[in-house]
Design an enzyme around this catalytic site. Structure first.
Site, PDB file in Angstrom:
ATOM      1  N   THR A  58      27.659  26.280 -11.567  1.00 20.37           N
ATOM      2  CA  THR A  58      26.691  25.679 -12.500  1.00 20.37           C
ATOM      3  C   THR A  58      27.330  25.344 -13.841  1.00 20.37           C
ATOM      4  O   THR A  58      26.889  24.414 -14.524  1.00 20.37           O
ATOM      5  CB  THR A  58      25.474  26.599 -12.712  1.00 20.37           C
ATOM      6  OG1 THR A  58      25.873  27.798 -13.396  1.00 20.37           O
ATOM      7  CG2 THR A  58      24.825  26.970 -11.382  1.00 20.37           C
TER       8      THR A  58
ATOM      9  N   LEU B 205      23.013  23.080 -15.803  1.00 17.92           N
ATOM     10  CA  LEU B 205      21.678  22.973 -15.205  1.00 17.92           C
ATOM     11  C   LEU B 205      21.701  23.799 -13.917  1.00 17.92           C
ATOM     12  O   LEU B 205      21.900  23.289 -12.812  1.00 17.92           O
ATOM     13  CB  LEU B 205      21.345  21.507 -14.941  1.00 17.92           C
ATOM     14  CG  LEU B 205      19.872  21.122 -14.905  1.00 17.92           C
ATOM     15  CD1 LEU B 205      19.095  21.668 -16.089  1.00 17.92           C
ATOM     16  CD2 LEU B 205      19.709  19.601 -14.830  1.00 17.92           C
ATOM     17  N   HIS B 206      21.539  25.110 -14.092  1.00 15.98           N
ATOM     18  CA  HIS B 206      21.802  26.094 -13.044  1.00 15.98           C
ATOM     19  C   HIS B 206      20.945  25.899 -11.786  1.00 15.98           C
ATOM     20  O   HIS B 206      21.446  25.599 -10.716  1.00 15.98           O
ATOM     21  CB  HIS B 206      21.532  27.511 -13.556  1.00 15.98           C
ATOM     22  CG  HIS B 206      22.217  27.892 -14.815  1.00 15.98           C
ATOM     23  ND1 HIS B 206      23.559  28.234 -14.891  1.00 15.98           N
ATOM     24  CD2 HIS B 206      21.735  28.025 -16.069  1.00 15.98           C
ATOM     25  CE1 HIS B 206      23.865  28.575 -16.137  1.00 15.98           C
ATOM     26  NE2 HIS B 206      22.789  28.456 -16.874  1.00 15.98           N
ATOM     27  N   ASP B 207      19.641  26.099 -11.930  1.00 14.44           N
ATOM     28  CA  ASP B 207      18.789  26.318 -10.755  1.00 14.44           C
ATOM     29  C   ASP B 207      18.633  25.137  -9.818  1.00 14.44           C
ATOM     30  O   ASP B 207      18.562  25.324  -8.592  1.00 14.44           O
ATOM     31  CB  ASP B 207      17.410  26.817 -11.212  1.00 14.44           C
ATOM     32  CG  ASP B 207      17.498  28.206 -11.839  1.00 14.44           C
ATOM     33  OD1 ASP B 207      16.595  28.563 -12.604  1.00 14.44           O
ATOM     34  OD2 ASP B 207      18.477  28.936 -11.553  1.00 14.44           O
TER      35      ASP B 207
ATOM     36  N   CYS C 121      20.752  23.328  -8.704  1.00 17.39           N
ATOM     37  CA  CYS C 121      21.903  23.304  -7.770  1.00 17.39           C
ATOM     38  C   CYS C 121      21.530  23.887  -6.412  1.00 17.39           C
ATOM     39  O   CYS C 121      22.077  23.479  -5.377  1.00 17.39           O
ATOM     40  CB  CYS C 121      23.076  24.079  -8.353  1.00 17.39           C
ATOM     41  SG  CYS C 121      23.931  23.267  -9.708  1.00 17.39           S
TER      42      CYS C 121
END
Ligand code: RIB
Ligand code: CA
Length: 314
Positions: free
Chosen positions: A195, A241-243, A245
């Protein structure tokens, strides 16, 4: 095409919100429900925020459930310093009107997995793993019925973001994480190693604004707020933009690279509690319990996000 049935377990969180929107914008995915957990902000706010996102997407039909309001074995740690006091700062959206479901999130997870044919439901936890671990503990029979768990959490080469050693989702509830990683369920892990290569940019935020839609404006506002913390901390030009992914991996796995390795959760370390001890070089001989991602085609990822989010029009 048969849509993949998923449950998103979440602690919105601006990046969680974008993950939910990506799932709702993608016909390849059938979102059976959203289960909320305490994490970025306390449970009442994560439940509020999940409903705000569903209504923003024009999907008040999506069942939203309240789950666990604290980790299994330690006090809750939240992240208002990153996400703001509401957890969804950056966009001015109306209070939700859609209901919260009466059932507890853990009961919804258990009941859904027992009802749906084995191997047909994927769990996508993008917050602390309290709900998932509680469901597995209360109903061990569901483990072999889970198609796969695709979670955002952990780190190896990128090390920690809430402590020098631990990533937030794992750190908040390490006992829950240890139970999930030991459950024997097919597991895909989206760590900070990935991320932190998926950074927002001024150009992409401009593309979101250029959509000219409520979704585009909200995503731009959320990211503009959310990225200030990481830009200051890491000196980067954007924020990870972690989630989303996790959802992007389900939609376009070719955008990512990874390897099957052993991952253990440190529970005893004075300075390392909550660390994902990822045996990337396979030196431990321990069982390979996770498909641990390491790389992402960031350009392809943001192109996918733009194309899908553009579909969410009033
Ligand atoms: O460490 C990043 C994770 O913690 C993301 O899921 C973010 O939403 C926060 O929950
Ligand atoms: Ca999250």
């Amino acid at each position: 095409m048969t849509a993949r049935k998923i449950i998103i377990d979440t602690d919105p969180g601006q990046d969680d919100a974008v993950a939910i929107l990506l799932a709702l914008a993608s016909p390849e995915i059938a979102l059976l429900g959203i289960t909320c957990v305490a994490g970025n902000v306390p449970l009442p706010l994560t439940v509020r925020n999940a409903r705000i996102v569903c209504e923003l997407a024009g999907r008040p039909d999506i069942p939203v459930f309240a789950g666990c309001d604290r980790p299994v074995a330690q006090p809750l740690v939240t992240a208002e310093h990153v996400h703001g006091n509401t957890g969804l700062d950056g966009a001015d959206l109306p209070e939700p009107m859609m209901p919260v479901q009466a059932a507890h999130a853990v009961d919804f997870i258990i009941d859904t997995l027992r009802r749906e044919p084995p191997g047909t439901v994927t769990l996508c936890p993008i917050g602390p793993l309290t709900n998932i671990a509680t469901a597995l503990a209360r109903a061990p029979d569901i483990a072999p019925r889970i198609a796969r768990i695709v979670l955002m959490g952990g780190a190896y080469f990128e090390v920690g973001n809430i402590t020098p050693a631990a990533e937030f989702n794992i750190f908040v509830d390490p006992e829950a994480a240890a139970a999930v990683f030991a459950a024997g369920v097919p597991l895909t892990v989206v760590p900070l190693d990935v991320t932190h290569k998926a950074l927002t940019s001024a150009a992409w935020l401009g593309a979101m604004r250029s959509l000219g839609t409520p979704v585009g404006r909200a995503v731009a506002g959320w990211c503009n707020f959310f990225e200030r913390f990481d830009k200051e901390k890491y000196g980067s030009q954007g924020a990870p933009l972690h989630d989303p992914c996790t959802i992007a991996w389900l939609l376009a796995p070719h955008l990512f690279t990874g390897r099957e390795i052993n991952v253990e959760i440190e529970l005893q370390g004075t300075f390392t509690r909550g660390m994902t001890v990822a045996d990337w070089w396979r030196v431990s001989g321990r069982p390979r319990n996770a498909f641990f991602l390491g790389g992402v085609d960031a350009q392809g990822y943001f192109a996918l996000l733009t194309e899908r989010l553009a579909r969410l029009v009033p």
